[in-house]
Design an enzyme around this catalytic site. Structure first.
Site, short mmCIF file in Angstrom:
data_model
loop_
_atom_site.label_atom_id
_atom_site.label_comp_id
_atom_site.label_asym_id
_atom_site.label_seq_id
_atom_site.Cartn_x
_atom_site.Cartn_y
_atom_site.Cartn_z
N ILE A 21 -2.50 3.29 -4.39
CA ILE A 21 -3.01 4.60 -3.73
C ILE A 21 -3.00 5.61 -4.73
O ILE A 21 -3.60 6.51 -5.22
CB ILE A 21 -2.00 4.72 -2.75
CG1 ILE A 21 -2.24 4.04 -1.94
CG2 ILE A 21 -2.88 6.34 -2.17
CD1 ILE A 21 -4.08 3.98 -0.90
N CYS A 133 -5.32 6.75 7.92
CA CYS A 133 -7.19 6.59 6.84
C CYS A 133 -7.98 6.71 8.40
O CYS A 133 -8.85 7.74 8.38
CB CYS A 133 -7.26 5.12 6.33
SG CYS A 133 -6.48 4.16 7.17
N ASN A 286 -11.30 2.90 3.84
CA ASN A 286 -9.56 3.96 4.83
C ASN A 286 -8.43 3.86 3.59
O ASN A 286 -7.92 4.98 3.75
CB ASN A 286 -9.01 2.23 5.44
CG ASN A 286 -8.76 0.91 4.99
OD1 ASN A 286 -9.60 0.50 3.71
ND2 ASN A 286 -7.73 0.20 4.55
#
Length: 308
Positions: A21, A133, A286
């Site tokens: 991420i 998400c 997502n």
């Protein structure tokens, strides 16, 4: 005013967390003309995120938050891309030195925000949370419908590729459903909400898909609902390019039994989110929607907020 219409700023930011991420977020921040990425901060010298940051000339540290706080005067915002437990420890430390935080974890220390729905209510907060998400994908749609007609009940199903769900997601399924359900009501405007997540093991991997059901009031205008939903999809697409309605809204006559009582009609919205492939694969929409939302939030806070 949308994010793309904001003038450039010189807000200096750091990313804490150098996993998938954080690394994907790094590449998005490097494209921003309003946020200047000053450092990637982690604890693992062998992480790919640290190596990639060095390759593109970004300062790095593996001394964790201690290093960031020692350099607090060099930063205006921090993006937390670690874990819920880590952020709960770090958040009060950021607050002590007045450093604003955008939280991509499930910690939910600060108010929950969706850029196109309620960010302006919380842009002065020292800590904001990006929900999930599923929340980022579906709350805007519920909010769009609720803006033109009462929504007594909203239910969403988010289906994501199993390979895009890491251990953190798998360990926090309950948190995902609870936080997303609450956001459908508290931010989306439904009287009551319910969220379901499905980890799909299909190969090749599927794109993130979301089904949104909204129970409608007795008196609603179909054209108004369609227009509101299509405008909202376009607004989200300004910062999540792969966000789209897979087909026009579907209206059905009831009655339908819901936890909020019988509904005369409902609208069903089918969404797909494809990632842009900065670091994560395209099917991981997502995850991409979280990093894209984080940049959008940061840009708006940077423009409007009193960062010091």
């Amino acid at each position: 005013m949308g994010p793309s219409s904001l003038p450039p700023t010189s807000c200096r930011v750091a990313v804490v967390g150098t996993g998938n991420i954080g690394t994907d977020l790094m590449y998005k921040l490097l494209r921003s003309d309003r946020l200047s990425l000053g450092a990637m901060v982690g604890i693992d010298p062998s992480s790919e995120g640290i190596a990639r940051a060095k390759d593109v000339g970004i300062e790095t540290s593996v001394e964790g938050v201690d290093w960031l706080l020692a350099h607090r005067d060099d930063f205006d915002l921090v993006f937390e891309a670690t874990s819920a437990g880590t952020h709960r420890v770090n958040a009060p430390r950021y607050r002590t030195v007045g450093l604003r935080a955008i939280d991509l974890t499930p910690a939910a220390v600060g108010p929950a925000v969706v850029p196109v729905v309620n960010l302006d209510e919380h842009r002065d907060a020292l800590n904001v949370n990006l929900i999930t998400c599923g929340g980022q994908a579906t709350v805007p749609m519920v909010a769009a419908v609720a803006a033109v007609t009462p929504v007594s009940y909203a239910e969403i199903v988010s289906s994501v590729a199993s390979n895009s769900a890491g251990p953190g997601t798998r360990q926090n399924i309950d948190a995902f459903t609870n936080k997303t359900s609450a956001a459908l009501a508290e931010i989306g405007g439904a009287t009551r909400g319910k969220a379901i997540i499905v980890l799909n093991p299909a190969l090749p991997e599927i794109m993130m898909r979301n089904t949104v059901y909204c129970a409608l009031a007795d008196d609603f205008d179909e054209r108004s609902v369609v227009d509101a939903v299509e405008k909202m999809a376009a607004d989200v697409r300004t910062y999540v390019p792969g966000y789209r309605l897979r087909q026009p809204p579907i209206f059905d006559d009831g009655p339908f039994d819901t936890p909020s009582g019988a509904a005369r009609a409902r609208v069903t919205l089918l969404l797909e989110v494809a990632g842009v492939g900065d670091f994560l694969p395209a099917y991981a929409g997502n995850l991409d929607i979280m990093t894209a939302a984080a940049v959008s939030v940061g840009e708006r806070i940077a423009h409007f907020g009193d960062l010091r």
